[in-house]
Design a protein around this motif. Sequence first.
Motif, PDB file in Angstrom:
ATOM      1  N   TYR A 213      43.488 -94.802  -2.489  1.00 48.25           N
ATOM      2  CA  TYR A 213      42.874 -93.523  -2.842  1.00 48.25           C
ATOM      3  C   TYR A 213      42.648 -92.665  -1.597  1.00 48.25           C
ATOM      4  O   TYR A 213      42.423 -93.172  -0.488  1.00 48.25           O
ATOM      5  N   ASN A 214      42.604 -91.280  -1.820  1.00 45.64           N
ATOM      6  CA  ASN A 214      42.291 -90.313  -0.778  1.00 45.64           C
ATOM      7  C   ASN A 214      40.769 -90.138  -0.685  1.00 45.64           C
ATOM      8  O   ASN A 214      40.062 -90.246  -1.682  1.00 45.64           O
ATOM      9  N   ASN A 215      40.192 -89.825   0.551  1.00 50.06           N
ATOM     10  CA  ASN A 215      38.757 -89.590   0.754  1.00 50.06           C
ATOM     11  C   ASN A 215      38.355 -88.228   0.197  1.00 50.06           C
ATOM     12  O   ASN A 215      39.181 -87.307   0.109  1.00 50.06           O
ATOM     13  N   THR A 216      36.934 -88.053  -0.171  1.00 52.58           N
ATOM     14  CA  THR A 216      36.423 -86.774  -0.674  1.00 52.58           C
ATOM     15  C   THR A 216      34.912 -86.719  -0.426  1.00 52.58           C
ATOM     16  O   THR A 216      34.287 -87.718  -0.022  1.00 52.58           O
ATOM     17  N   ASN A 217      34.185 -85.481  -0.641  1.00 48.84           N
ATOM     18  CA  ASN A 217      32.736 -85.329  -0.446  1.00 48.84           C
ATOM     19  C   ASN A 217      32.226 -84.162  -1.273  1.00 48.84           C
ATOM     20  O   ASN A 217      33.032 -83.448  -1.897  1.00 48.84           O
ATOM     21  N   GLY A 218      30.748 -83.951  -1.289  1.00 51.83           N
ATOM     22  CA  GLY A 218      30.153 -82.871  -2.048  1.00 51.83           C
ATOM     23  C   GLY A 218      28.641 -82.861  -1.842  1.00 51.83           C
ATOM     24  O   GLY A 218      28.107 -83.574  -0.997  1.00 51.83           O
ATOM     25  N   THR A 219      27.876 -82.006  -2.635  1.00 53.80           N
ATOM     26  CA  THR A 219      26.405 -81.928  -2.570  1.00 53.80           C
ATOM     27  C   THR A 219      25.828 -81.983  -3.981  1.00 53.80           C
ATOM     28  O   THR A 219      26.538 -81.751  -4.965  1.00 53.80           O
ATOM     29  N   VAL A 220      24.420 -82.229  -4.032  1.00 56.47           N
ATOM     30  CA  VAL A 220      23.728 -82.293  -5.300  1.00 56.47           C
ATOM     31  C   VAL A 220      22.275 -81.848  -5.072  1.00 56.47           C
ATOM     32  O   VAL A 220      21.756 -81.948  -3.961  1.00 56.47           O
ATOM     33  N   ASN A 221      21.556 -81.286  -6.121  1.00 56.04           N
ATOM     34  CA  ASN A 221      20.161 -80.850  -6.030  1.00 56.04           C
ATOM     35  C   ASN A 221      19.236 -81.931  -6.627  1.00 56.04           C
ATOM     36  O   ASN A 221      19.439 -82.367  -7.765  1.00 56.04           O
ATOM     37  N   ASP A 222      18.146 -82.329  -5.857  1.00 53.16           N
ATOM     38  CA  ASP A 222      17.184 -83.351  -6.288  1.00 53.16           C
ATOM     39  C   ASP A 222      15.767 -82.790  -6.203  1.00 53.16           C
ATOM     40  O   ASP A 222      15.505 -81.847  -5.448  1.00 53.16           O
ATOM     41  N   SER A 223      14.785 -83.365  -6.983  1.00 55.84           N
ATOM     42  CA  SER A 223      13.378 -82.953  -6.890  1.00 55.84           C
ATOM     43  C   SER A 223      12.464 -84.118  -7.314  1.00 55.84           C
ATOM     44  O   SER A 223      12.817 -84.928  -8.175  1.00 55.84           O
ATOM     45  N   ILE A 224      11.219 -84.191  -6.652  1.00 60.51           N
ATOM     46  CA  ILE A 224      10.179 -85.167  -7.001  1.00 60.51           C
ATOM     47  C   ILE A 224       8.896 -84.383  -7.257  1.00 60.51           C
ATOM     48  O   ILE A 224       8.382 -83.703  -6.359  1.00 60.51           O
TER      49      ILE A 224
END
Length: 777
Positions: A483-494
């Motif tokens: 497989y080829n490498n990949t990345n990204g972002t996400v929103n979290d809250s507490i």
Amino acid sequence: MGTGKTVTANNISLTNNASGNYVLSSTSAATTADINKATAVVVVAPYTVSYDGSPHTAGVTSITGVNGETGATVGTVNVSNTTHTNAGTYNADTWSFTGTANYNDIASTTITDSISKVDATVVVTPYSVPYDGNPHTATYTINGVNGESGATVGTVTLNTTHTNAGTYNADTWSFTGAGNYNDIASTTITDTISKINATITVTPYDVPYDGAAHTAGSSATGVGGVDLSSLLTLTTTHTNAGTYSADTWSFAGDTNYNSVATTTITDKINKISAHPVVTAYSVPYDGTEHTATAVSDGGVGSFTLIGTKHTSAGDYPSDAWSFDGGTNYLSDSGTVHDAISKIDATITVTPYDVPYNGNSHTASGTATGVGGADLSASLTLTGTTHTNASTYNGDAWSFSGGTNYNNANGTVDDNISKANANCTVTGYSVTYNGSAHTATGSCTGVGGSGDVLSGLDLSGTTHTNAGTYNNDPWSFTAVTSNYNNTNGTVNDSIGKKNAMWTTNANSKYFSANDPSPLTTGSGSGFLAADGVTATYSRTGSPGATLSPVGGYPITATLSATGLLSNYNITNAGAIFTINPDPTAIAFNGPATASVFNCNQTYSATLTDTITNAGISGVSLTLTIGTQSVTAATNASGVATFTGLVLTDQGNTLPANVPESVSITTSWTVPNTSAPATQTGSFTITQDPNIGTGNTATSLYTGPGFFWTTSPTSSTATLTLNATIRDTGVCLGNITKAKVSFYVSTNDGTSFSPVSNAQNLPVGLVNPLDQTTGTAGS
């Protein structure tokens, strides 16, 4: 005993209440009288006994005269006509009595004596013997109560004689008793004559096959050599060769002999030989089956050549054959050397070039043999099998010819290219719980949702404290070459956690110090790991005695080892209450005083129970029974009560009287609470100047002399009167006293109470003077 007898009486005296009015002229007197004989009381006890061989006689229970004299002084009893030994009912037995000088004779009197028959000891012994051709009978013994035996006791009748074997459970015996013994009815016993074994001989046979029938030899004899062979059954007759291990014989038995169940023996007729011959083969593989050929002398029996049958190529140096001679001929066996040679197969192998899809890939190929037979199952292509992306030059294949074909091998060039991973990352929105939270996600491969790949890094999304965390980074680094490498972002809250601190209300008395700590409390919704605690304070002056009675708000100040910013906190506080000091009254006594005592002093103490200090200037009221007195407390809190006269208490001589005592007060002291009423018990003792034998003044005023109503009467009537006076210091009411009259001896050392003149009520002589009264009866 007789008529006109002189009777003299001495020591004559007068009695009764009027005896003092008379004088006897003489204390003795004489007269004449007739004296007749009396009848004695004689009790003779008849007997009822069981026969024991001894003589029995009626017993004389008692002989009693009119003055209680007994035995020979009254008379003698003749019971000789009541003596018997043998069993029987003797209703004509008699006894008689001969009286002494003062008693009448008693003529012959009939009684009934009885001696009952008894059971003899009869022992009948049944028999249990083996059959011997002779008759058998049960035996017995007879014994009486005195050791006598045989016909003197009775006779036994037996119905127990038998010769043949059997169980005789209806055999009986009976006993006819002699004069003193009971009969015994027919009694059942079980006699037994058991069967015996006959003498039996059975001889098996072992012979060669000769075409004739053979049978085992046998004999059976009984007691005295009697021939029992007719009871033998033999199943042992055979003609053909064989081992007859299931041959049997049995013995039927009869009345006196045991049967013998079916018994197995082995008889044998041996086989003979037929000389068999087998011929081998050697050919190339052609797909058909080949078998060796065979013959036997005389053509008897049958050959089994399946061990020489082959289709596949091979060298068979030990092919087995066998010959079954049948029922009467010997079987035989052996081996021959057979051979079939191998040939070449036709083989084709094709390589592959595909993108990575998670599946394994293998080169394709075919192999065919004689008559177009599919031999592809023998083609090995595992050296060309791959799953991961790469170029695979020189992949090897091979062919296993197996039994009928020669082996072969070769190579091909294969290729698999890389694929893209499918990554999904989900942010979180949670409430603070003290734990670290991380976004969830997965990367899947070409196999779909179940094909989860390693290499997804979500550490950039991990947080513990409350907050909003936008654009948390994640990345995927393939851990394989597929497989080829990949990345990204996400929103979290507490989000913050709801929590509450509950402060407990508390209190103290006015004169007491504030407690330390001021109060206690507890939190709910807080995490133990955050170590949330509280300190407490209140409004008003916290020092002793400075704040008046009332309620004061309590404030809880929180601290934590963790962050309080992770919580939405509800902190409502509580009320601290200052209560008035309790007080108490103690009665110091005394707890006893005599009735009409007018000089007794009492005291009580009023204290603050928190400071233990006396409270001054408070009016206390002491009540004993129904009488009260009031006094104020001094600087030490002590009130002294005087002038209380314990009169009209219902005192009754000579006992003490229990009373109740109580102390009450009206209350106006600030910051303190009124004490409870103090109650207790009190004893009013009698006035020592009132009572029999005490120093009270008393005077008997009734008559000193009295007379009977006539010269012949022994009774007289007397009116009793007395006057009494209270001479105590504190004068009371004399009507509360009781008066009792007594008669003394001449020397005045003892007194006897006068009936109906005890505890008499007292009346006043003068209604205006309660110290003097009278009583009478």
